[in-house]
Design a protein around this motif. Structure first.
Motif, short mmCIF file in Angstrom:
data_model
loop_
_atom_site.label_atom_id
_atom_site.label_comp_id
_atom_site.label_asym_id
_atom_site.label_seq_id
_atom_site.Cartn_x
_atom_site.Cartn_y
_atom_site.Cartn_z
N ILE A 27 0.86 -1.17 0.00
CA ILE A 27 0.00 0.00 0.00
C ILE A 27 0.90 1.23 0.00
CG2 ILE A 27 -0.20 0.07 2.54
CD1 ILE A 27 -3.16 0.98 1.99
N ASP A 28 0.60 2.21 -0.85
CA ASP A 28 1.46 3.37 -1.00
C ASP A 28 1.42 4.27 0.23
OD1 ASP A 28 2.04 2.40 -3.49
OD2 ASP A 28 0.68 3.74 -4.55
N ARG A 29 0.19 4.57 0.69
CA ARG A 29 0.11 5.51 1.81
C ARG A 29 -1.25 5.41 2.52
NH1 ARG A 29 3.24 9.60 3.44
NH2 ARG A 29 2.30 11.17 4.80
N VAL A 30 -1.21 5.55 3.84
CA VAL A 30 -2.41 5.65 4.66
C VAL A 30 -2.23 6.82 5.62
CG1 VAL A 30 -3.87 4.55 6.39
CG2 VAL A 30 -2.91 3.18 4.54
N ASP A 31 -3.21 7.71 5.67
CA ASP A 31 -3.21 8.83 6.61
C ASP A 31 -4.52 8.80 7.40
OD1 ASP A 31 -0.73 10.39 5.95
OD2 ASP A 31 -1.68 10.37 3.96
N LEU A 32 -4.41 8.88 8.71
CA LEU A 32 -5.59 8.79 9.57
C LEU A 32 -5.55 9.90 10.62
CD1 LEU A 32 -8.09 7.37 10.85
CD2 LEU A 32 -6.46 5.94 12.13
N LYS A 33 -6.67 10.60 10.75
CA LYS A 33 -6.89 11.55 11.84
C LYS A 33 -8.21 11.20 12.50
CE LYS A 33 -4.38 15.41 9.71
NZ LYS A 33 -4.48 16.82 9.23
N ALA A 34 -8.18 10.97 13.83
CA ALA A 34 -9.39 10.57 14.55
C ALA A 34 -9.33 11.11 15.97
CB ALA A 34 -9.51 9.05 14.56
N HIS A 35 -10.50 11.24 16.58
CA HIS A 35 -10.53 11.67 17.97
C HIS A 35 -11.72 11.06 18.70
CE1 HIS A 35 -13.32 14.79 16.29
NE2 HIS A 35 -13.92 14.65 17.49
N LEU A 36 -11.62 11.08 20.00
CA LEU A 36 -12.66 10.57 20.89
C LEU A 36 -13.10 11.71 21.79
CD1 LEU A 36 -14.26 8.28 22.39
CD2 LEU A 36 -12.18 7.92 23.77
N GLY A 37 -14.41 11.92 21.92
CA GLY A 37 -14.94 12.97 22.78
C GLY A 37 -16.44 13.00 22.75
N ASP A 38 -17.04 13.41 23.87
CA ASP A 38 -18.50 13.48 23.98
C ASP A 38 -19.15 12.14 23.65
OD1 ASP A 38 -18.33 16.20 24.64
OD2 ASP A 38 -18.32 16.75 22.51
N GLU A 39 -18.46 11.05 24.05
CA GLU A 39 -18.93 9.68 23.83
C GLU A 39 -19.16 9.37 22.35
OE1 GLU A 39 -22.19 8.66 26.38
OE2 GLU A 39 -20.83 8.42 28.10
N LEU A 40 -18.39 10.02 21.50
CA LEU A 40 -18.40 9.74 20.07
C LEU A 40 -16.97 9.43 19.61
CD1 LEU A 40 -20.70 12.51 18.50
CD2 LEU A 40 -21.20 10.08 18.68
N VAL A 41 -16.85 8.43 18.76
CA VAL A 41 -15.60 8.16 18.06
C VAL A 41 -15.74 8.75 16.65
CG1 VAL A 41 -14.07 6.42 17.13
CG2 VAL A 41 -15.09 6.08 19.36
N THR A 42 -14.81 9.61 16.28
CA THR A 42 -14.91 10.30 14.99
C THR A 42 -13.63 10.09 14.18
OG1 THR A 42 -16.34 12.01 15.93
CG2 THR A 42 -15.27 12.50 13.83
N ILE A 43 -13.79 9.59 12.98
CA ILE A 43 -12.69 9.56 12.02
C ILE A 43 -12.81 10.85 11.21
CG2 ILE A 43 -11.67 8.39 10.04
CD1 ILE A 43 -12.79 5.78 11.09
N GLU A 44 -11.97 11.81 11.54
CA GLU A 44 -12.03 13.08 10.82
C GLU A 44 -11.68 12.89 9.35
OE1 GLU A 44 -9.46 15.78 12.84
OE2 GLU A 44 -10.19 15.17 14.82
N ASP A 45 -10.62 12.10 9.14
CA ASP A 45 -10.18 11.89 7.77
C ASP A 45 -9.35 10.61 7.71
OD1 ASP A 45 -9.87 13.59 5.01
OD2 ASP A 45 -8.12 12.34 5.38
N LEU A 46 -9.69 9.71 6.79
CA LEU A 46 -8.90 8.52 6.53
C LEU A 46 -8.71 8.42 5.02
CD1 LEU A 46 -7.56 5.78 7.13
CD2 LEU A 46 -9.84 4.75 7.05
N THR A 47 -7.46 8.43 4.59
CA THR A 47 -7.16 8.31 3.18
C THR A 47 -6.19 7.15 2.98
OG1 THR A 47 -7.43 10.70 2.83
CG2 THR A 47 -6.22 9.47 1.15
N ALA A 48 -6.56 6.25 2.10
CA ALA A 48 -5.70 5.11 1.74
C ALA A 48 -5.51 5.13 0.23
CB ALA A 48 -6.34 3.80 2.19
N ASP A 59 -15.34 12.48 8.37
CA ASP A 59 -16.33 12.74 9.42
C ASP A 59 -17.20 11.51 9.68
OD1 ASP A 59 -17.56 14.22 11.40
OD2 ASP A 59 -19.10 15.01 10.03
N ILE A 60 -16.57 10.34 9.76
CA ILE A 60 -17.27 9.12 10.11
C ILE A 60 -17.35 9.05 11.63
CG2 ILE A 60 -17.25 6.60 9.98
CD1 ILE A 60 -17.71 7.83 7.30
N HIS A 61 -18.55 9.01 12.19
CA HIS A 61 -18.68 9.02 13.63
C HIS A 61 -19.78 8.06 14.09
CE1 HIS A 61 -21.29 12.22 11.99
NE2 HIS A 61 -22.15 11.84 12.93
#
Length: 418
Positions: A27-48, A59-61
């Motif tokens: 796989i050439d590249r994977v970039d992931l930004k995610a956070h946890l808060g307010d009892e939500l798991v959020t994937i702000e951005d995932l690029t593969a 904005d997958i939550h």
């Protein structure tokens, strides 16, 4: 982050992977930004991204308590967000779905894309396309319910449509391993129901289609289907002055056809016999020089591999090695292993050869099988077609009847040879 109650905590994750491998595949590249808060798991951005293909989730939550409790089936039904996919190398994806391989075939330039949203367990594809220089396949809108613990895949609904407009099939066919296909194609497709019991309809128009040794200048098909039956409402094929039309039903569960009819109007019988050479390899029409004009219909029902049916056909201008054999009439039926001839005859002027009766191929028996012939000069048909020492001339009038076992029939022969 409270280890005892992680769902109510706060956390942030940023991850990058370059030139890596996942389950043995590069796989050439994977970039992931995610956070946890307010009892939500959020994937702000995932690029593969790899091999000209790119997947992006934004904005997958979903509820954090379900994630940390391992209740993934329920979590899937509560996820929302956006997704997109772009590809310039679909064969790489197809190879990735199978065993790892170093194969890297040349493929025509193309682009594919999907754009959609997840909304509380339903996937909405707003639009999608596959585009090459030769045409376009479009998808959408499409809605699919994602299976959950309370909703198995068989109960998940699907609703959508698609369009096909391809001016040259061969370049796109290469992408799907169909490099031999030629022609142009337009189609509209609609699907509804559930994943376990889908139903849909299609209307297809093809121009100058060719695949292996089969070709047609015009093809039109309208059909609908569900998990029980495929219903061909209208099939029409044209090539020059030739025309084939048909309709019928295929039963998926029994593997049988029902209420199927083909109407044939062929001005060039030789062409179609050549197409069927792989099936009738005991007779090569190119060497035999068989030709004529065929018209009639065929009715079929029963198992697809061994259907029952009735054929009512007439061949005018019948030729064998450029020699005129008049016309042939074929009126036969098949029921199980029994083939019955209502009328099979070859007529040329006042000459006539006919066969009537029935043969049971399983029991290897004949019932009231009658062969009659009345020929003014047999030499007109044998000269040049049989070795010279077998050439014969003269008048034949004969009738033969047979019944019982095919190898030891009760037979009667009477005739007049001059």
């Amino acid at each position: 982050l409270n280890i005892d109650s992680p769902a109510s905590g706060k956390a942030r994750l940023e991850l990058s992977l370059a030139d890596g491998q996942i389950e043995g595949r590069s796989i050439d590249r994977v970039d992931l930004k995610a956070h946890l808060g307010d009892e939500l798991v959020t994937i702000e951005d995932l690029t593969a991204a790899t091999a000209g293909n790119r997947l992006n989730l934004k904005d997958i939550h979903g509820p954090a308590p379900l994630l940390f409790a391992g209740e993934f089936n329920d979590l899937i039904g509560r996820i929302s967000g956006e997704l997109s996919f772009q590809s310039e190398n679909l064969p790489a994806i197809f190879r990735a779905l199978g065993p790892p391989t170093d194969e890297d075939p040349a493929v025509p330039k193309h682009t594919a894309a999907l754009l959609g949203q997840l909304n509380q367990g339903t996937l909405h594809i707003s639009k999608g396309h596959l585009t090459a220089a030769s045409g376009n396949i479009s998808l959408g809108p499409l809605q699919v319910q994602i299976p959950t613990a309370d909703r198995p895949w068989s109960k998940s609904t699907v609703n959508g449509s698609g369009k096909v407009d391809i001016r040259a099939l061969q370049p796109i066919g290469v992408l799907f391993g169909l490099a031999q296909i030629q022609g142009a194609l337009k189609a509209t497709i609609d699907v509804s129901g559930t994943l376990g019991a889908p139903q849909g309809s299609a209307a297809i128009d093809g121009t100058d289609l060719a695949w292996q040794n089969i070709a047609a200048e015009k093809v039109r098909l309208t059909a609908s289907g569900n998990t029980e039956r495929l219903m061909v409402k209208n099939l029409e094929m044209r090539h020059g002055g030739d025309r084939v039309t048909g309709q019928g039903v295929y039963n998926w569960s029994t593997g049988s056809i029902e209420e199927t009819r083909l109407d044939l109007d062929l001005v060039n019988l030789h062409r179609y016999l050549v197409m069927l050479t792989p099936v009738i390899d005991w007779l090569d029409p190119r060497e035999a020089g068989i030709d004529g004009q065929l018209k009639g219909h065929i009715l079929l029902s029963g198992p697809l591999a061994r259907p029952n049916g009735v054929a009512d056909l007439k061949i005018n201008g019948l030729k064998f090695q450029d020699r005129n054999f008049g016309h042939a009439i074929v009126q036969v039926s098949k029921q199980g292993a029994q083939i019955s001839s209502k009328r099979v005859s070859l007529e040329n002027g006042k000459d006539i050869v006919s066969i009537q009766g029935a043969v049971d191929l399983a029991a290897k028996t004949a019932t009231a099988l009658t062969l009659s012939a009345r020929i003014a000069d047999i030499g007109l048909y044998t000269q040049g077609l049989v070795p010279p020492r077998w050439n014969a001339t003269g008048t034949i009038q004969v009738e033969a009847q047979a019944s019982g076992p095919l190898l030891q029939p009760v037979a009667r022969l009477q005739g007049d040879f001059k």
